[in-house]
Design an enzyme around this catalytic site. Structure first.
Site, PDB file in Angstrom:
ATOM      1  N   LEU A 179       0.815  -1.216   0.000  1.00 14.89           N
ATOM      2  CA  LEU A 179       0.000   0.000   0.000  1.00 14.89           C
ATOM      3  C   LEU A 179       0.849   1.267   0.000  1.00 14.89           C
ATOM      4  O   LEU A 179       0.636   2.182  -0.802  1.00 14.89           O
ATOM      5  CB  LEU A 179      -0.937  -0.004   1.213  1.00 14.89           C
ATOM      6  CG  LEU A 179      -1.818   1.231   1.383  1.00 14.89           C
ATOM      7  CD1 LEU A 179      -2.807   1.336   0.232  1.00 14.89           C
ATOM      8  CD2 LEU A 179      -2.556   1.193   2.717  1.00 14.89           C
ATOM      9  N   THR A 180       1.800   1.352   0.911  1.00 13.08           N
ATOM     10  CA  THR A 180       2.613   2.565   1.020  1.00 13.08           C
ATOM     11  C   THR A 180       3.392   2.831  -0.253  1.00 13.08           C
ATOM     12  O   THR A 180       3.497   3.977  -0.707  1.00 13.08           O
ATOM     13  CB  THR A 180       3.561   2.456   2.221  1.00 13.08           C
ATOM     14  OG1 THR A 180       2.787   2.432   3.415  1.00 13.08           O
ATOM     15  CG2 THR A 180       4.524   3.623   2.282  1.00 13.08           C
ATOM     16  N   ASP A 181       3.953   1.793  -0.852  1.00 11.31           N
ATOM     17  CA  ASP A 181       4.699   1.970  -2.098  1.00 11.31           C
ATOM     18  C   ASP A 181       3.790   2.487  -3.202  1.00 11.31           C
ATOM     19  O   ASP A 181       4.179   3.361  -3.984  1.00 11.31           O
ATOM     20  CB  ASP A 181       5.334   0.645  -2.519  1.00 11.31           C
ATOM     21  CG  ASP A 181       6.426   0.209  -1.575  1.00 11.31           C
ATOM     22  OD1 ASP A 181       7.504   0.811  -1.593  1.00 11.31           O
ATOM     23  OD2 ASP A 181       6.199  -0.737  -0.807  1.00 11.31           O
ATOM     24  N   GLU A 182       2.571   1.933  -3.279  1.00 12.93           N
ATOM     25  CA  GLU A 182       1.656   2.353  -4.340  1.00 12.93           C
ATOM     26  C   GLU A 182       1.199   3.796  -4.128  1.00 12.93           C
ATOM     27  O   GLU A 182       1.085   4.574  -5.084  1.00 12.93           O
ATOM     28  CB  GLU A 182       0.456   1.407  -4.396  1.00 12.93           C
ATOM     29  CG  GLU A 182       0.806  -0.045  -4.710  1.00 12.93           C
ATOM     30  CD  GLU A 182       1.235  -0.272  -6.152  1.00 12.93           C
ATOM     31  OE1 GLU A 182       1.291   0.702  -6.933  1.00 12.93           O
ATOM     32  OE2 GLU A 182       1.520  -1.431  -6.512  1.00 12.93           O
ATOM     33  N   ALA A 185       4.063   6.040  -5.032  1.00 12.25           N
ATOM     34  CA  ALA A 185       4.235   6.105  -6.489  1.00 12.25           C
ATOM     35  C   ALA A 185       3.307   7.141  -7.095  1.00 12.25           C
ATOM     36  O   ALA A 185       3.712   7.932  -7.959  1.00 12.25           O
ATOM     37  CB  ALA A 185       3.965   4.732  -7.101  1.00 12.25           C
TER      38      ALA A 185
END
Length: 393
Positions: A179-182, A185
């Site tokens: 979630l955090t990476d998305e 991004a």
């Protein structure tokens, strides 16, 4: 669902970012995810990998007889891939040839490492004043935690997000997807577009500091304000939200789970009338429903539990209230709305999410999945070496 082709005009029309060149020095998900969004809408993204490749190639599920993961093929779709060893003189020289005239550099090294390699923002923008440099880290370019290892799990814990996940009285939980990476991004792609707009108007590039922690902290809504001015600390409530009641997941008599939300006051009133509580003054306002959340949630859960899921969904839709079956991937691939909206596409034999937003004039599209390691090195370096030679002559 996955064999439905994109409309033909989407295949022929250049994307809105056509003519933008991005050099990507990022690995894993957050930085490359920002590059993916830019590539989906027409930017030329050249991904530079080290001699051992981006670890995302080996992360997660891999198809039969494949060496690269589905994660790699999704996050690095629509990009050209080049392998360079930046510890060597030739690798650095080739990188400079790619950066000459580029609009954007995306990197996610620890603070200071890009400078140590000789490619710090000051030097990049001295040579190319319009360049936008997107820097993606765990905690930002400065501050006490800047040099700590930064991963999504740590940002989820430190942002306050993990503390909210879990059942009342239970342990804090972490999201079971990246979630955090998305989220980061998307933040990175948005910030890059804003900086490109500035560069377009002024001829002036700049450096963007995007990080996992700040991105997740942004989605905490009014909780920082509530604590600062009221001392409020939100407890773990399972699927509940303090200011939206009823709201959560509920099990029907046939074992099917449904999600219900009453975020709008008008919808809450329709739900209350449907379940037989329309005249109960305890639940007539947002504040009243919040004060009496336990009693209301129990009543709604019991109402749902005594009925088959088809009846529950039919009745909620009859009164125009918000409800949905909780879907898994099998359900999603069979769902009529996903099919009608072409939300899953297939490219190079791989099913994956389609582009994130529809454009009426210059749509994005998925042209190819993430490429094999070193697939484009020779072609890309030959092209830019030739361009550089022409410029010198």
């Amino acid at each position: 669902m996955t064999d439905k082709a994109d409309p033909e005009p989407a295949r022929e029309t250049p994307g809105p970012l056509d003519g933008i060149r991005v050099v990507e020095l990022a690995t894993v998900v957050a930085g490359p995810g920002a590059g993916r969004y830019l590539a989906d809408y027409g930017a030329e993204v050249i991904k530079v990998e080290g001699p051992t490749g981006d670890p995302t190639r080996r992360m997660g599920w891999t198809g039969p007889d494949e060496t690269d993961s589905y994660f790699w093929k999704l996050v690095n779709r629509n990009k050209q891939v080049v392998s360079l060893d930046l510890k060597t003189e030739s690798g650095q020289r080739n990188l400079w040839s790619l950066l000459e005239g580029a609009d954007v550099l995306i990197e996610n090294m620890r603070p200071g490492k890009l400078e140590a390699l000789g490619f710090g923002p000051d030097e990049l923008q001295r040579r190319n004043p319009k360049m936008v440099v997107l820097r993606v880290t765990g905690f930002g370019q400065d501050g006490p935690y800047a040099l700590h290892p930064g991963f999504a799990t740590i940002a989820e814990a430190m942002s306050g997000f993990s503390n909210l996940l879990g059942e009342a009285g239970g342990q804090p939980l972490l999201p079971p997807v990246a979630l955090t990476d998305e989220v980061t991004a998307l933040v990175g792609a948005f910030a890059t577009l804003a900086a490109l707009r500035h560069a377009e108007r002024t001829g002036e590039g700049q450096t963007i500091d995007v990080n996992l922690l700040t991105s997740m902290f942004q989605i905490m809504g009014p909780l920082p304000s509530a604590y600062a001015h009221m001392g409020y600390l939100q407890p773990r409530l399972g699927s509940g939200i303090p200011y939206t009641v009823p709201r959560g997941t509920y099990r029907c008599a046939d074992g099917v789970w449904v999600a219900i939300s009453s975020s709008a006051d008008s919808i809450a009133k329709r739900v209350l009338a449907l379940v037989g509580l329309g005249s109960d003054d305890r639940f007539s306002t947002f504040q009243g429903r919040s004060r009496n959340r336990e009693a209301l949630e129990v009543y709604v859960a019991d109402w749902v539990a005594s009925r088959h899921s088809q009846e529950v969904i039919r009745e909620f839709r009859r009164v125009d209230a918000a409800i949905a079956k909780v879907l898994d991937m099998k359900d999603i691939f069979a769902d009529e709305h996903y099919r009608a909206r072409n939300m899953i596409t297939q490219v190079d034999g791989v099913a994956m999410q389609n582009v994130v937003a529809g454009f009426s004039k210059t749509p994005g599209r998925v042209r190819h999945a993430g490429r094999p390691f070193d697939a484009d090195t020779k072609a890309v370096l030959d092209r830019f070496a030739a361009t550089s030679s022409k410029a010198e002559s």
